[in-house]
Design a protein around this motif. Sequence first.
Motif, PDB file in Angstrom:
ATOM      1  N   GLY A 145      45.069  28.714  39.187  1.00 43.66           N
ATOM      2  CA  GLY A 145      45.380  30.071  39.610  1.00 43.66           C
ATOM      3  C   GLY A 145      44.127  30.867  39.905  1.00 43.66           C
ATOM      4  N   LEU A 146      43.103  30.738  39.058  1.00 44.02           N
ATOM      5  CA  LEU A 146      41.842  31.435  39.297  1.00 44.02           C
ATOM      6  C   LEU A 146      41.234  31.027  40.638  1.00 44.02           C
ATOM      7  CD1 LEU A 146      38.996  32.271  36.880  1.00 44.02           C
ATOM      8  CD2 LEU A 146      38.448  30.878  38.880  1.00 44.02           C
ATOM      9  N   GLY A 147      41.386  29.746  40.965  1.00 44.62           N
ATOM     10  CA  GLY A 147      40.822  29.245  42.214  1.00 44.62           C
ATOM     11  C   GLY A 147      41.347  29.974  43.439  1.00 44.62           C
ATOM     12  N   SER A 178      35.677  41.570  38.533  1.00 44.60           N
ATOM     13  CA  SER A 178      35.758  41.299  37.095  1.00 44.60           C
ATOM     14  C   SER A 178      37.063  41.856  36.513  1.00 44.60           C
ATOM     15  CB  SER A 178      34.553  41.886  36.367  1.00 44.60           C
ATOM     16  OG  SER A 178      34.482  43.287  36.550  1.00 44.60           O
ATOM     17  N   LYS A 179      37.572  42.960  37.040  1.00 49.85           N
ATOM     18  CA  LYS A 179      38.838  43.527  36.582  1.00 49.85           C
ATOM     19  C   LYS A 179      39.989  42.566  36.884  1.00 49.85           C
ATOM     20  CE  LYS A 179      39.682  47.882  37.320  1.00 49.85           C
ATOM     21  NZ  LYS A 179      39.819  49.203  38.012  1.00 49.85           N
ATOM     22  N   THR A 180      39.930  41.938  38.065  1.00 52.35           N
ATOM     23  CA  THR A 180      40.962  40.965  38.424  1.00 52.35           C
ATOM     24  C   THR A 180      40.939  39.783  37.476  1.00 52.35           C
ATOM     25  OG1 THR A 180      40.950  41.533  40.781  1.00 52.35           O
ATOM     26  CG2 THR A 180      41.731  39.336  40.200  1.00 52.35           C
ATOM     27  N   PHE A 181      39.757  39.213  37.250  1.00 49.23           N
ATOM     28  CA  PHE A 181      39.661  38.023  36.407  1.00 49.23           C
ATOM     29  C   PHE A 181      39.971  38.330  34.945  1.00 49.23           C
ATOM     30  CE2 PHE A 181      36.733  36.747  39.956  1.00 49.23           C
ATOM     31  CZ  PHE A 181      37.558  35.753  40.453  1.00 49.23           C
ATOM     32  N   ASN A 182      39.616  39.510  34.478  1.00 46.01           N
ATOM     33  CA  ASN A 182      39.956  39.891  33.108  1.00 46.01           C
ATOM     34  C   ASN A 182      41.464  40.051  32.949  1.00 46.01           C
ATOM     35  OD1 ASN A 182      37.322  39.927  32.100  1.00 46.01           O
ATOM     36  ND2 ASN A 182      36.985  42.059  32.673  1.00 46.01           N
ATOM     37  N   GLY A 183      42.105  40.631  33.948  1.00 48.78           N
ATOM     38  CA  GLY A 183      43.552  40.785  33.906  1.00 48.78           C
ATOM     39  C   GLY A 183      44.267  39.451  34.028  1.00 48.78           C
ATOM     40  N   LEU A 184      43.659  38.553  34.756  1.00 53.20           N
ATOM     41  CA  LEU A 184      44.268  37.248  35.015  1.00 53.20           C
ATOM     42  C   LEU A 184      44.330  36.378  33.762  1.00 53.20           C
ATOM     43  CD1 LEU A 184      45.362  35.717  37.501  1.00 53.20           C
ATOM     44  CD2 LEU A 184      43.085  34.712  37.778  1.00 53.20           C
ATOM     45  N   LYS A 185      43.487  36.670  32.781  1.00 56.79           N
ATOM     46  CA  LYS A 185      43.456  35.865  31.556  1.00 56.79           C
ATOM     47  C   LYS A 185      44.821  35.791  30.883  1.00 56.79           C
ATOM     48  CE  LYS A 185      38.651  36.929  30.228  1.00 56.79           C
ATOM     49  NZ  LYS A 185      37.802  37.564  29.189  1.00 56.79           N
ATOM     50  N   GLU A 186      45.527  36.900  30.853  1.00 62.23           N
ATOM     51  CA  GLU A 186      46.809  36.960  30.154  1.00 62.23           C
ATOM     52  C   GLU A 186      47.987  37.119  31.111  1.00 62.23           C
ATOM     53  OE1 GLU A 186      46.307  40.259  27.568  1.00 62.23           O
ATOM     54  OE2 GLU A 186      44.675  39.326  26.414  1.00 62.23           O
ATOM     55  N   ALA A 187      47.724  37.092  32.391  1.00 68.39           N
ATOM     56  CA  ALA A 187      48.781  37.329  33.378  1.00 68.39           C
ATOM     57  C   ALA A 187      49.637  36.082  33.590  1.00 68.39           C
ATOM     58  CB  ALA A 187      48.168  37.759  34.692  1.00 68.39           C
TER      59      ALA A 187
END
Length: 236
Positions: free
Chosen positions: A131-133, A18-27
């Motif tokens: 990117g999430l994929g 979840s930390k990765t996906f939360n960071g990925l939102k604005e990355a």
Amino acid sequence: MKSANALSASIDIFISPSKTFNGLKEAKGWSWLAFALITIMLIASTYIFYSNADSQFILEEQVAAATVDATIGEKKMIRQSMEQGIDNQIWFAMGGGVFGIILINALIAGYYLLVSKQDPDANYSYGAWYGLGFWTMMPMVISSLGVIALVLTASTNELSMSLLNYASINQLILGLELGHPFYTMMESLNIFSIWGIALAAIGLKCWTNFSLNKAILFAALPSIIIYGIWTVIAIV
């Protein structure tokens, strides 16, 4: 909480996704690291496998698998065809593997974009879902490391192609033999693909207002449909 950078995200995806996906939102550009790790490890494990395996043993195994119901004449033609391409098989395996990752992720990103429309607050682009994929595919890195470890610790060079699917449901649980209607299907389903579905569910949950059950359903739905159709075909 969210990952601070791409490097920490590549670690968090295994221990706190979840930390990765939360960071990925604005990355910006983080997913290039995930793609690089996946492809590098895939190429490395494929190269190490084919470099250490007896090509004639692989050929005999492939011919046997392809000629289960073939006539004598057909078996001869299949063998001749496979012998011509055996030396280039490593390059086809590496190129096909990377191309497959890119293509499958392109399709699944479109699917994520489509289902996310059910949440009006989830305004992510196709590129963002693409990117999430890649992050949901990160278990492939662990899978590739497993292949490398198994090859380098093997006591013989007569390595079966099934080693590449060492974590399949068939090899871990069922033990179905070649020729069984469900053999290929159960070889394709492995603990790393199931892990990827779990990561996809977490990613959908982090990026949308979906409930956990809804996120799990949407993450698993493509596999449910594919394996459902596959099951029907195998039974028939």
